[in-house]
Scaffold this active site. Structure first.
Site, PDB file in Angstrom:
ATOM      1  N   THR A   1       0.859  -1.185   0.000  1.00 47.46           N
ATOM      2  CA  THR A   1       0.000   0.000   0.000  1.00 47.46           C
ATOM      3  C   THR A   1       0.903   1.246   0.000  1.00 47.46           C
ATOM      4  O   THR A   1       2.003   1.231   0.552  1.00 47.46           O
ATOM      5  CB  THR A   1      -0.954   0.015   1.209  1.00 47.46           C
ATOM      6  OG1 THR A   1      -0.207   0.155   2.423  1.00 47.46           O
ATOM      7  CG2 THR A   1      -1.795  -1.251   1.267  1.00 47.46           C
ATOM      8  N   GLY A   2       0.407   2.290  -0.643  1.00 52.13           N
ATOM      9  CA  GLY A   2       1.191   3.533  -0.710  1.00 52.13           C
ATOM     10  C   GLY A   2       2.479   3.346  -1.480  1.00 52.13           C
ATOM     11  O   GLY A   2       3.555   3.754  -1.039  1.00 52.13           O
ATOM     12  N   ALA A   3       2.365   2.750  -2.690  1.00 48.45           N
ATOM     13  CA  ALA A   3       3.575   2.417  -3.462  1.00 48.45           C
ATOM     14  C   ALA A   3       3.911   3.478  -4.510  1.00 48.45           C
ATOM     15  O   ALA A   3       4.844   3.304  -5.285  1.00 48.45           O
ATOM     16  CB  ALA A   3       3.394   1.061  -4.132  1.00 48.45           C
TER      17      ALA A   3
ATOM     18  N   GLY B   1       8.309   7.214  -2.426  1.00 48.41           N
ATOM     19  CA  GLY B   1       8.911   7.041  -1.101  1.00 48.41           C
ATOM     20  C   GLY B   1       9.207   5.586  -0.743  1.00 48.41           C
ATOM     21  O   GLY B   1       9.651   4.788  -1.574  1.00 48.41           O
ATOM     22  N   ILE B   2       8.920   5.243   0.502  1.00 44.33           N
ATOM     23  CA  ILE B   2       9.260   3.924   1.039  1.00 44.33           C
ATOM     24  C   ILE B   2       8.503   2.818   0.295  1.00 44.33           C
ATOM     25  O   ILE B   2       9.069   1.766  -0.029  1.00 44.33           O
ATOM     26  CB  ILE B   2       8.950   3.888   2.553  1.00 44.33           C
ATOM     27  CG1 ILE B   2       9.904   4.834   3.306  1.00 44.33           C
ATOM     28  CG2 ILE B   2       9.053   2.466   3.101  1.00 44.33           C
ATOM     29  CD1 ILE B   2       9.513   5.107   4.758  1.00 44.33           C
ATOM     30  N   GLY B   3       7.234   3.066  -0.016  1.00 49.97           N
ATOM     31  CA  GLY B   3       6.429   2.060  -0.718  1.00 49.97           C
ATOM     32  C   GLY B   3       6.985   1.765  -2.101  1.00 49.97           C
ATOM     33  O   GLY B   3       7.064   0.602  -2.515  1.00 49.97           O
TER      34      GLY B   3
ATOM     35  N   SER C   1       6.545   3.849  13.060  1.00 53.21           N
ATOM     36  CA  SER C   1       7.440   5.016  13.079  1.00 53.21           C
ATOM     37  C   SER C   1       8.138   5.076  14.428  1.00 53.21           C
ATOM     38  O   SER C   1       7.610   4.573  15.429  1.00 53.21           O
ATOM     39  CB  SER C   1       6.611   6.290  12.907  1.00 53.21           C
ATOM     40  OG  SER C   1       7.333   7.428  13.328  1.00 53.21           O
TER      41      SER C   1
ATOM     42  N   TYR D   1      -0.490  11.257  15.209  1.00 52.03           N
ATOM     43  CA  TYR D   1       0.382  10.395  14.389  1.00 52.03           C
ATOM     44  C   TYR D   1       1.068   9.373  15.291  1.00 52.03           C
ATOM     45  O   TYR D   1       1.086   8.170  14.992  1.00 52.03           O
ATOM     46  CB  TYR D   1       1.409  11.275  13.665  1.00 52.03           C
ATOM     47  CG  TYR D   1       2.349  10.530  12.746  1.00 52.03           C
ATOM     48  CD1 TYR D   1       1.968  10.206  11.435  1.00 52.03           C
ATOM     49  CD2 TYR D   1       3.626  10.158  13.158  1.00 52.03           C
ATOM     50  CE1 TYR D   1       2.842   9.531  10.585  1.00 52.03           C
ATOM     51  CE2 TYR D   1       4.498   9.484  12.315  1.00 52.03           C
ATOM     52  CZ  TYR D   1       4.099   9.178  11.029  1.00 52.03           C
ATOM     53  OH  TYR D   1       4.972   8.502  10.181  1.00 52.03           O
TER      54      TYR D   1
HETATM   55  P1  NDP Z   1       5.127   9.472   1.236  1.00 54.77           P
HETATM   56  O1  NDP Z   1       4.305  10.641   1.617  1.00 54.77           O
HETATM   57  O2  NDP Z   1       6.317   9.643   0.373  1.00 54.77           O
HETATM   58  O3  NDP Z   1       4.184   8.363   0.543  1.00 54.77           O
HETATM   59  C1  NDP Z   1       2.989   7.990   1.155  1.00 54.77           C
HETATM   60  C2  NDP Z   1       2.306   6.942   0.296  1.00 54.77           C
HETATM   61  O4  NDP Z   1       1.065   6.575   0.923  1.00 54.77           O
HETATM   62  C3  NDP Z   1       1.968   7.450  -1.088  1.00 54.77           C
HETATM   63  O5  NDP Z   1       2.147   6.409  -2.027  1.00 54.77           O
HETATM   64  C4  NDP Z   1       0.475   7.799  -0.965  1.00 54.77           C
HETATM   65  O6  NDP Z   1      -0.176   7.655  -2.206  1.00 54.77           O
HETATM   66  C5  NDP Z   1       0.016   6.693  -0.030  1.00 54.77           C
HETATM   67  N1  NDP Z   1      -1.244   6.971   0.637  1.00 54.77           N
HETATM   68  C6  NDP Z   1      -1.541   7.982   1.471  1.00 54.77           C
HETATM   69  N2  NDP Z   1      -2.821   7.887   1.899  1.00 54.77           N
HETATM   70  C7  NDP Z   1      -3.330   6.779   1.312  1.00 54.77           C
HETATM   71  C8  NDP Z   1      -4.597   6.135   1.360  1.00 54.77           C
HETATM   72  N3  NDP Z   1      -5.603   6.611   2.118  1.00 54.77           N
HETATM   73  N4  NDP Z   1      -4.788   5.005   0.641  1.00 54.77           N
HETATM   74  C9  NDP Z   1      -3.794   4.493  -0.136  1.00 54.77           C
HETATM   75  N5  NDP Z   1      -2.568   5.068  -0.208  1.00 54.77           N
HETATM   76  C10 NDP Z   1      -2.342   6.185   0.492  1.00 54.77           C
HETATM   77  O7  NDP Z   1       5.506   8.765   2.617  1.00 54.77           O
HETATM   78  P2  NDP Z   1       6.759   7.861   3.051  1.00 54.77           P
HETATM   79  O8  NDP Z   1       7.162   6.984   1.947  1.00 54.77           O
HETATM   80  O9  NDP Z   1       7.730   8.729   3.711  1.00 54.77           O
HETATM   81  O10 NDP Z   1       6.048   7.014   4.206  1.00 54.77           O
HETATM   82  C11 NDP Z   1       5.628   5.673   4.059  1.00 54.77           C
HETATM   83  C12 NDP Z   1       5.258   5.139   5.421  1.00 54.77           C
HETATM   84  O11 NDP Z   1       6.374   5.256   6.302  1.00 54.77           O
HETATM   85  C13 NDP Z   1       4.110   5.896   6.102  1.00 54.77           C
HETATM   86  O12 NDP Z   1       3.296   4.986   6.788  1.00 54.77           O
HETATM   87  C14 NDP Z   1       4.833   6.812   7.069  1.00 54.77           C
HETATM   88  O13 NDP Z   1       4.012   7.166   8.161  1.00 54.77           O
HETATM   89  C15 NDP Z   1       5.993   5.933   7.484  1.00 54.77           C
HETATM   90  N6  NDP Z   1       7.124   6.668   8.024  1.00 54.77           N
HETATM   91  C16 NDP Z   1       7.789   7.596   7.262  1.00 54.77           C
HETATM   92  C17 NDP Z   1       8.858   8.285   7.803  1.00 54.77           C
HETATM   93  C18 NDP Z   1       9.621   9.325   7.058  1.00 54.77           C
HETATM   94  O14 NDP Z   1      10.477   9.977   7.679  1.00 54.77           O
HETATM   95  N7  NDP Z   1       9.405   9.514   5.771  1.00 54.77           N
HETATM   96  C19 NDP Z   1       9.305   8.027   9.173  1.00 54.77           C
HETATM   97  C20 NDP Z   1       8.540   7.034   9.872  1.00 54.77           C
HETATM   98  C21 NDP Z   1       7.507   6.380   9.293  1.00 54.77           C
HETATM   99  P3  NDP Z   1      -1.043   8.762  -2.952  1.00 54.77           P
HETATM  100  O15 NDP Z   1      -0.879  10.070  -2.208  1.00 54.77           O
HETATM  101  O16 NDP Z   1      -0.470   8.790  -4.316  1.00 54.77           O
HETATM  102  O17 NDP Z   1      -2.433   8.226  -2.909  1.00 54.77           O
END
Ligand code: NDP
Length: 233
Positions: free
Chosen positions: A7-9, A12-14, A129, A142
Site C-alpha cells: 500500500t502507498g507504493a 517514497g518507502i512504498g 514510526s 500520528y
Molecule cells: P510518502 O508521503 O512519500 O508516501 C505515502 C504513500 O502513501 C503514497 O504512495 C500515498 O499515495 C500513499 N497513501 C496515502 N494515503 C493513502 C490512502 N488513504 N490510501 C492508499 N494510499 C495512500 O511517505 P513515506 O514513503 O515517507 O512514508 C511511508 C510510510 O512510512 C508511512 O506509513 C509513514 O508514516 C511511514 N514513516 C515515514 C517516515 C519518514 O520519515 N518519511 C518516518 C517514519 C515512518 P497517494 O498520495 O499517491 O495516494
C-alpha cells in the site's frame, strides 16, 4: 511466483519496497489512492506488477478489491503525517490520520488474512514510526496511531502464529521522502545532528529491512519491531 501487496507504493518507502520485491522476482500489487499515474510509471519497471488503486481507509473498497486475491505478503505502508498542536487538530484531520495510518492497516490485514489462514502461510509487515515508540511533540495523533500499529503487530503475531503467518513491524526514523519535503535545510541539519549515523535514512534503507522480514531468512521472526533509524533513539 510469490505475491506482495504494497500500500502507498506511488513514491517514497512504498515505491522502494515495490522495486526490491520486483527485483527479487515477486508479483507486486501496487496500491495508492491519488497518484495512479505514478503507479503506472512504476509498473513499467516491474515486469510482474498490477496497479490496484484504492483508499486504504475505505473498508468497503479494500474488501471489494482484495477479496479474491492471493496475497502472500502484505506491506501496510500507506500513511500520512500531521504536524499540529494536539488541541488544534480538526475532526477532518483526525479522521484522515487514523483512517489511513491505523484503520488502513486493520482494513487491509482483515481483507487478506482469511486467504492466508486458509493456506496456512503468509506474512504482514506494518510500517510504524519511531514516534510510535517514543511519542513526538505536535505529532500526537500520528504517534498514537503508529503506537497502535506496534501493539496490533504484537497481538496479531500471537493470534496467527499457529497458522504459520508472521506479523512484523518496521519503525523508520527520519527518511528522505516527500513526507519530509516541507523541512527546511536548517531543520534537516538539526535532525542530522541528532542521528548517530549522521545522515537521513533513504527509502531503500527501510525497503531492505522490509524485504528481509518478508524473506525466508526471517522465517523464525514474528511480533518483532525493527528500528531503521540511524540510531536516533
Ligand atoms: P510518502 O508521503 O512519500 O508516501 C505515502 C504513500 O502513501 C503514497 O504512495 C500515498 O499515495 C500513499 N497513501 C496515502 N494515503 C493513502 C490512502 N488513504 N490510501 C492508499 N494510499 C495512500 O511517505 P513515506 O514513503 O515517507 O512514508 C511511508 C510510510 O512510512 C508511512 O506509513 C509513514 O508514516 C511511514 N514513516 C515515514 C517516515 C519518514 O520519515 N518519511 C518516518 C517514519 C515512518 P497517494 O498520495 O499517491 O495516494
Amino acid at each position: 511466483m510469490k505475491t506482495v501487496l504494497i500500500t502507498g507504493a506511488s513514491r517514497g518507502i512504498g515505491e522502494a519496497c515495490a522495486r526490491i520485491f520486483g527485483e527479487k522476482g515477486w508479483k507486486v500489487y501496487l496500491n495508492c489512492r491519488n497518484n495512479v499515474q505514478m503507479l503506472e510509471e512504476l509498473q513499467k519497471d516491474i515486469p510482474e506488477s498490477v496497479v490496484l488503486p484504492f483508499d486504504v481507509s475505505d473498508k468497503k473498497a479494500v474488501h471489494h478489491t482484495l477479496n479474491d486475491l492471493h496475497i502472500d505478503c502484505l506491506v501496510n505502508n500507506a500513511g500520512i503525517s500531521l504536524f499540529s498542536p494536539f488541541d488544534a487538530v480538526t475532526d477532518e484531520q483526525e479522521n484522515a490520520l487514523y483512517g489511513t495510518n491505523l484503520f488502513g492497516v486493520l482494513n487491509c490485514s482483515r481483507a487478506v488474512l482469511p486467504g492466508m489462514i486458509r493456506r496456512k502461510s503468509g506474512c504482514i509487515i506494518n510500517i510504524s514510526s519511531m514516534w510510535g515508540e517514543t511519542g513526538g511533540s505536535c505529532e500526537v495523533d500520528y504517534s498514537a496511531a503508529k503506537g497502535a500499529v506496534i501493539a496490533f503487530t504484537k497481538a496479531l503475531a500471537k493470534e496467527v502464529g499457529p497458522s504459520d503467518i508472521r506479523v512484523n513491524c518496521v519503525c523508520p526514523g527520519v527518511i528522505d521522502t516527500d513526507m519530509n519535503a516541507h523541512l527546511s535545510v536548517a531543520d534537516v541539519n538539526a535532525l542530522v545532528e541528532e542521528i548517530p549515523l549522521e545522515r537521513l535514512g533513504r527509502a531503500e534503507d527501510v525497503a531492505e529491512a522490509v524485504y528481509f522480514l518478508a524473506s525466508e531468512k526471517a522465517s523464525y521472526i514474528t511480533g518483532a519491531v525493527l528500528d531503521v533509524n540511524g540510531g536516533i533513539i
